[in-house]
Design a protein around this motif. Structure first.
Motif, PDB file in Angstrom:
ATOM      1  N   HIS A  77      49.212   4.086  84.773  1.00 47.91           N
ATOM      2  CA  HIS A  77      48.197   3.063  84.994  1.00 47.91           C
ATOM      3  C   HIS A  77      48.704   1.684  84.565  1.00 47.91           C
ATOM      4  O   HIS A  77      48.612   0.709  85.317  1.00 47.91           O
ATOM      5  CB  HIS A  77      46.933   3.448  84.208  1.00 47.91           C
ATOM      6  N   ASP A 108      37.237   0.535  84.480  1.00 50.12           N
ATOM      7  CA  ASP A 108      37.899   0.952  85.704  1.00 50.12           C
ATOM      8  C   ASP A 108      37.373   2.324  86.104  1.00 50.12           C
ATOM      9  O   ASP A 108      37.460   3.274  85.315  1.00 50.12           O
ATOM     10  CB  ASP A 108      39.411   1.027  85.408  1.00 50.12           C
ATOM     11  N   TRP A 138      34.815  -1.094  89.709  1.00 50.60           N
ATOM     12  CA  TRP A 138      34.637  -1.368  88.289  1.00 50.60           C
ATOM     13  C   TRP A 138      33.163  -1.482  87.950  1.00 50.60           C
ATOM     14  O   TRP A 138      32.356  -1.899  88.782  1.00 50.60           O
ATOM     15  CB  TRP A 138      35.319  -2.701  87.939  1.00 50.60           C
ATOM     16  N   HIS A 147      42.580   6.698  89.760  1.00 51.47           N
ATOM     17  CA  HIS A 147      43.837   6.663  89.002  1.00 51.47           C
ATOM     18  C   HIS A 147      43.604   6.469  87.501  1.00 51.47           C
ATOM     19  O   HIS A 147      44.494   6.708  86.709  1.00 51.47           O
ATOM     20  CB  HIS A 147      44.810   5.603  89.562  1.00 51.47           C
ATOM     21  N   HIS A 185      42.610  -5.358  84.657  1.00 50.86           N
ATOM     22  CA  HIS A 185      43.337  -4.421  83.806  1.00 50.86           C
ATOM     23  C   HIS A 185      43.652  -5.020  82.444  1.00 50.86           C
ATOM     24  O   HIS A 185      43.618  -4.308  81.430  1.00 50.86           O
ATOM     25  CB  HIS A 185      44.599  -3.923  84.514  1.00 50.86           C
TER      26      HIS A 185
HETATM   27 MN    MN Z   1      43.226   0.725  87.392  1.00 46.19          MN
END
Ligand code: MN
Length: 245
Positions: free
Chosen positions: A67, A207, A168, A211, A119
């Protein structure tokens, strides 16, 4: 304190001095370097504040490695490519200003600028073992807005669980200065005021792309959300809130 935090959050693109360790640029060629003929600028990932295994077992090390090291790194690389292709149109702009001014069809900057900001915030609001529940002003404001901290967490969890596909969940301070829970698709971000339905300043971002959790949780997104909330560093969230007053 507040101003310093704000400066760190905004950073600049293409400036000659590295002022922003978090979201700032890698700065241009150092003007004092003897051989500064190659111009390069762009954003950098800040280092994780903890080891990739530190959030395990709630978020496992392999997920963190991929990630942070692949997904987030890829957004940064593509953001910098898009900035290079913009012929200096964004020189001197910070990431916050860049996102705020984007139009919906600026796909590369939208996806990768959002990906970088989102992120960076995500890594920053997590901490090994989690931190105590919200305290002080933030706790009082959550209670005043949502009824209780638990009611906030339920609304936030539902926003993440019901986001169809990738995206998100957010706690934001909206344009009226009030706390609000919202959700965005893909790598959109509440700072993108020309794009998202509910603009605001992100205080907490979660998130919910697969993933972020699939190796550990497969289809059990709700379980991941519960783990995420148990890892939140509320001191950092409170700092984000204070920085935006
Ligand atoms: Mn992500």
């Amino acid at each position: 304190m507040k101003k310093r935090t704000f400066i760190k959050l905004t950073g600049t693109v293409g400036a000659g001095i590295l002022v922003a360790p978090f979201l700032g640029c890698g700065s241009g060629a150092n003007p004092s370097a003897k051989n500064a003929t190659i111009q390069s600028f762009g954003f950098d990932q800040e280092p994780l504040g903890y080891n990739v295994a530190a959030l395990a077992p709630k978020i496992d090390a392999v997920t963190m490695e991929i990630h942070y090291g692949k997904h987030h790194a890829g957004y940064v690389r593509k953001l910098n490519n898009a900035l290079r292709a913009s012929n200096g149109a964004y020189d001197g702009k910070g990431l916050v200003d860049l996102l705020a001014g984007l139009a919906p069809d600026q796909t590369a900057l939208r996806n990768n600028g959002g990906g970088h900001y989102n992120h960076t915030l995500y890594w920053r609001v997590l901490t090994p073992g989690g931190a105590p529940a919200p305290e002080g002003d933030l706790k009082a404001e959550l209670e005043a807005t949502f009824g209780s901290v638990e009611a906030f967490e339920e609304e936030f969890s539902s926003a993440g669980a019901s986001r169809f596909g990738s995206g998100w969940a957010w706690l934001i301070r909206n344009s009226k200065g009030r706390l609000e829970v919202t959700s965005t698709a893909n790598q959109d971000n509440p700072l993108m005021s020309n794009i998202v339905e509910k603009p605001g300043i992100p205080l907490l971002g979660m998130d919910v792309w697969e993933h972020a959790y699939y190796l550990n949780y497969q289809n059990r997104r709700r379980d991941y959300i519960q783990s995420f909330l148990s890892l939140v560093n509320w001191d950092k969230v409170a700092l984000n809130a204070a920085a935006n007053f």
